[in-house]
Scaffold this active site. Structure first.
Site, PDB file in Angstrom:
ATOM      1  N   GLU A  31       0.851  -1.202   0.000  1.00 30.81           N
ATOM      2  CA  GLU A  31       0.000   0.000   0.000  1.00 30.81           C
ATOM      3  C   GLU A  31       0.885   1.250   0.000  1.00 30.81           C
ATOM      4  O   GLU A  31       1.929   1.264   0.653  1.00 30.81           O
ATOM      5  CB  GLU A  31      -0.878  -0.038   1.258  1.00 30.81           C
ATOM      6  CG  GLU A  31      -2.243   0.526   1.064  1.00 30.81           C
ATOM      7  CD  GLU A  31      -3.095  -0.246   0.063  1.00 30.81           C
ATOM      8  OE1 GLU A  31      -3.271   0.284  -1.059  1.00 30.81           O
ATOM      9  OE2 GLU A  31      -3.599  -1.326   0.386  1.00 30.81           O
ATOM     10  N   SER A  65     -27.414   0.487 -19.205  1.00 36.39           N
ATOM     11  CA  SER A  65     -26.900   0.001 -17.924  1.00 36.39           C
ATOM     12  C   SER A  65     -28.045  -0.637 -17.147  1.00 36.39           C
ATOM     13  O   SER A  65     -29.005   0.043 -16.778  1.00 36.39           O
ATOM     14  CB  SER A  65     -26.317   1.171 -17.121  1.00 36.39           C
ATOM     15  OG  SER A  65     -26.304   0.839 -15.741  1.00 36.39           O
ATOM     16  N   ASP A 169      -5.201  -0.912 -10.692  1.00 35.85           N
ATOM     17  CA  ASP A 169      -6.559  -1.451 -10.787  1.00 35.85           C
ATOM     18  C   ASP A 169      -6.832  -2.032 -12.166  1.00 35.85           C
ATOM     19  O   ASP A 169      -7.354  -3.140 -12.309  1.00 35.85           O
ATOM     20  CB  ASP A 169      -7.592  -0.351 -10.504  1.00 35.85           C
ATOM     21  CG  ASP A 169      -7.419   0.240  -9.120  1.00 35.85           C
ATOM     22  OD1 ASP A 169      -6.619  -0.304  -8.338  1.00 35.85           O
ATOM     23  OD2 ASP A 169      -8.084   1.251  -8.833  1.00 35.85           O
TER      24      ASP A 169
HETATM   25  P1  ADP Z   1     -14.717   2.168  -7.566  1.00 31.79           P
HETATM   26  O1  ADP Z   1     -13.831   2.310  -6.376  1.00 31.79           O
HETATM   27  O2  ADP Z   1     -15.734   1.087  -7.347  1.00 31.79           O
HETATM   28  O3  ADP Z   1     -13.963   2.027  -8.839  1.00 31.79           O
HETATM   29  P2  ADP Z   1     -15.438   4.659  -8.759  1.00 31.79           P
HETATM   30  O4  ADP Z   1     -16.087   5.855  -8.197  1.00 31.79           O
HETATM   31  O5  ADP Z   1     -14.062   4.791  -9.293  1.00 31.79           O
HETATM   32  O6  ADP Z   1     -15.530   3.525  -7.643  1.00 31.79           O
HETATM   33  O7  ADP Z   1     -16.308   4.093  -9.959  1.00 31.79           O
HETATM   34  C1  ADP Z   1     -17.694   3.900  -9.797  1.00 31.79           C
HETATM   35  C2  ADP Z   1     -18.398   4.354 -11.065  1.00 31.79           C
HETATM   36  O8  ADP Z   1     -18.217   3.361 -12.091  1.00 31.79           O
HETATM   37  C3  ADP Z   1     -19.891   4.474 -10.890  1.00 31.79           C
HETATM   38  O9  ADP Z   1     -20.241   5.751 -10.414  1.00 31.79           O
HETATM   39  C4  ADP Z   1     -20.402   4.237 -12.298  1.00 31.79           C
HETATM   40  O10 ADP Z   1     -20.297   5.395 -13.074  1.00 31.79           O
HETATM   41  C5  ADP Z   1     -19.410   3.218 -12.839  1.00 31.79           C
HETATM   42  N1  ADP Z   1     -19.924   1.844 -12.590  1.00 31.79           N
HETATM   43  C6  ADP Z   1     -19.332   0.882 -11.837  1.00 31.79           C
HETATM   44  N2  ADP Z   1     -20.084  -0.244 -11.827  1.00 31.79           N
HETATM   45  C7  ADP Z   1     -21.165   0.014 -12.578  1.00 31.79           C
HETATM   46  C8  ADP Z   1     -22.331  -0.745 -12.927  1.00 31.79           C
HETATM   47  N3  ADP Z   1     -22.507  -1.989 -12.493  1.00 31.79           N
HETATM   48  N4  ADP Z   1     -23.251  -0.144 -13.733  1.00 31.79           N
HETATM   49  C9  ADP Z   1     -23.077   1.124 -14.163  1.00 31.79           C
HETATM   50  N5  ADP Z   1     -22.007   1.877 -13.846  1.00 31.79           N
HETATM   51  C10 ADP Z   1     -21.073   1.343 -13.064  1.00 31.79           C
HETATM   52 MG    MG Z   2     -12.516   3.464  -9.501  1.00 29.91          MG
END
Ligand code: ADP
Ligand code: MG
Length: 378
Positions: A31, A65, A169
């Site tokens: 980390e 979506s 990631d």
């Molecule tokens: P994470 O840490 O999970 O990556 P982020 O804020 O970087 O969080 O990304 C989350 C964003 O990715 C959501 O706000 C959406 O825009 C998109 N996203 C992730 N999973 C989905 C899903 N299953 N359906 C639609 N959009 C998604």
């Molecule tokens: Mg993210």
């Protein structure tokens, strides 16, 4: 989930397409090492985004979506950027693919996922990697190198989503392999697979669901501390530093910078120790290093918070083999390596005790190390 996507695709577009998927990720250890030229140790998990895609013969993307019950359409030129955040991830992947000289044509897609959003499991990287992989397969005969697919995802975050992330990631989501963790060298960008066949153990994330917003940009301050110490040692990053070198300049740097660097130097070694231990099937050492990382993040790097320290204490009390903060800190999840027979008690105890103290239950995400981006067979 895939069945539902298939049905909705046929309802919306009257045809069927090809299914692709890519995964969220965990990082077992390593980390705050990426910007110090060190190692991270992620793996893809059994929580993923799946998308059915069909080439539609136009110059437009039509996307639905499932999870957000939202539909949008956009063209493939820079000026066609959609407003919806979720669609910008797909648009960004298309644009970044085109920018690199590869082909993207119009397509229809229906997608859904079960990576918890914003919990630190990188649902956004899963989304990007799924589409990057698909566009490579559908339009480019898989000519695009896998690492380039990860870079397409990362550039999407930078250029279309306003997130200045590293490469871990997207790397994990693209390269993930069942029962394997990957040690990524953040300096050379080389990687190596290590078997993670934790028979008799489970990996589980406990999500505190707290996020402390801090005013004085703590990440930059940590980074600057590391840079100052590296400069003092005449190095570009702390990658080549060891504790003896750090101790030799102790009197010339601040106590705070010393603590930050001590964590980073220790963390680099802990990743290497964990890799060795895994090759011997020695999960006790893996767990011990996870606790040591937590301790370092909490005391030396000072990026923990009371809720995460509390969850770490509960894990220790419940006999959990290894437990630590996962991610940048100040909230989010702990990652826990737990013996099968202690799992139920740990989860029940963590829920009850956390709820008593902080007024809400943590979310629990058991994970299994799984494949990353792939085409789904019928
Ligand atoms: P994470 O840490 O999970 O990556 P982020 O804020 O970087 O969080 O990304 C989350 C964003 O990715 C959501 O706000 C959406 O825009 C998109 N996203 C992730 N999973 C989905 C899903 N299953 N359906 C639609 N959009 C998604
Ligand atoms: Mg993210």
């Amino acid at each position: 989930m895939k069945q539902k996507i298939k049905e909705l695709f046929s309802q919306k577009f009257g045809t069927k397409g090809v299914m692709y998927a890519s995964a969220g990720r965990i990082n077992l250890i390593g980390e705050h090492t990426d910007y110090n030229g060190g190692f991270v140790f992620p793996g893809a998990i059994d929580k993923y985004i799946a998308a059915m895609i069909n080439v539609n013969g136009t110059d437009k993307v039509r996307a639905y979506s499932v999870d957000l019950d939202a539909y949008t359409e956009f063209g493939l030129n820079e000026a066609d950027a959609p407003k919806e955040q979720w669609a910008r991830y797909i648009f960004g992947v298309c644009r970044e693919t085109i920018k690199r000289g590869f082909t993207v044509k119009g397509f229809d897609t229906v997608f859904a996922g079960n990576v918890p959003l914003g919990a630190g499991l990188s649902s956004s990287a899963a989304l990007e990697s799924c589409f990057a992989f698909a566009l490579n397969d559908l339009f480019n005969d898989n000519k695009i190198e896998k690492f380039e697919l990860a870079l397409i995802g990362q550039s999407t975050e930078h250029n279309y989503c306003g997130v200045n992330c590293g490469i871990m990631d997207q790397f994990a989501s693209v390269f993930g392999k069942k029962n394997c963790l990957m040690r990524l060298d953040c300096r050379s960008l080389e990687h190596e697979y290590f078997p993670f066949e934790a028979q008799g153990y489970k990996l589980v994330l406990v999500d505190s669901k707290v996020k402390h917003e801090l005013v004085d940009s703590p990440y930059n301050k940590r980074r600057q501390s590391c840079e100052r110490v590296a400069a003092k040692l005449g190095m570009e990053t702390l990658r080549d530093a060891d504790m003896a070198m750090l101790d030799a300049i102790k009197a010339e740097i601040s106590e705070e910078d010393y603590m930050r660097a001590r964590f980073v130097i220790g963390e680099k070694q802990r990743v290497l120790d964990v890799c060795d231990a895994l090759q011997k099937g020695d999960f006790e050492t893996v767990g011990a290093r996870m606790y040591a990382t937590h301790e370092g993040l909490s005391k030396d790097y000072e990026v923990s918070c009371v809720e995460l320290d509390f969850l770490n204490d509960v894990a220790r009390e419940c006999g959990v083999t290894g437990s630590r903060i996962m991610g940048g800190g100040f909230g989010g999840c702990t990652i826990n390596l737990v013996k099968d027979e202690l799992y139920d008690n740990f989860i029940a105890t963590a829920k009850v005790k956390f709820n008593e103290k902080y007024g809400h239950e943590p979310a629990i995400y058991p994970v299994v190390i799984s494949d990353g981006a792939h085409k789904c067979m019928e």
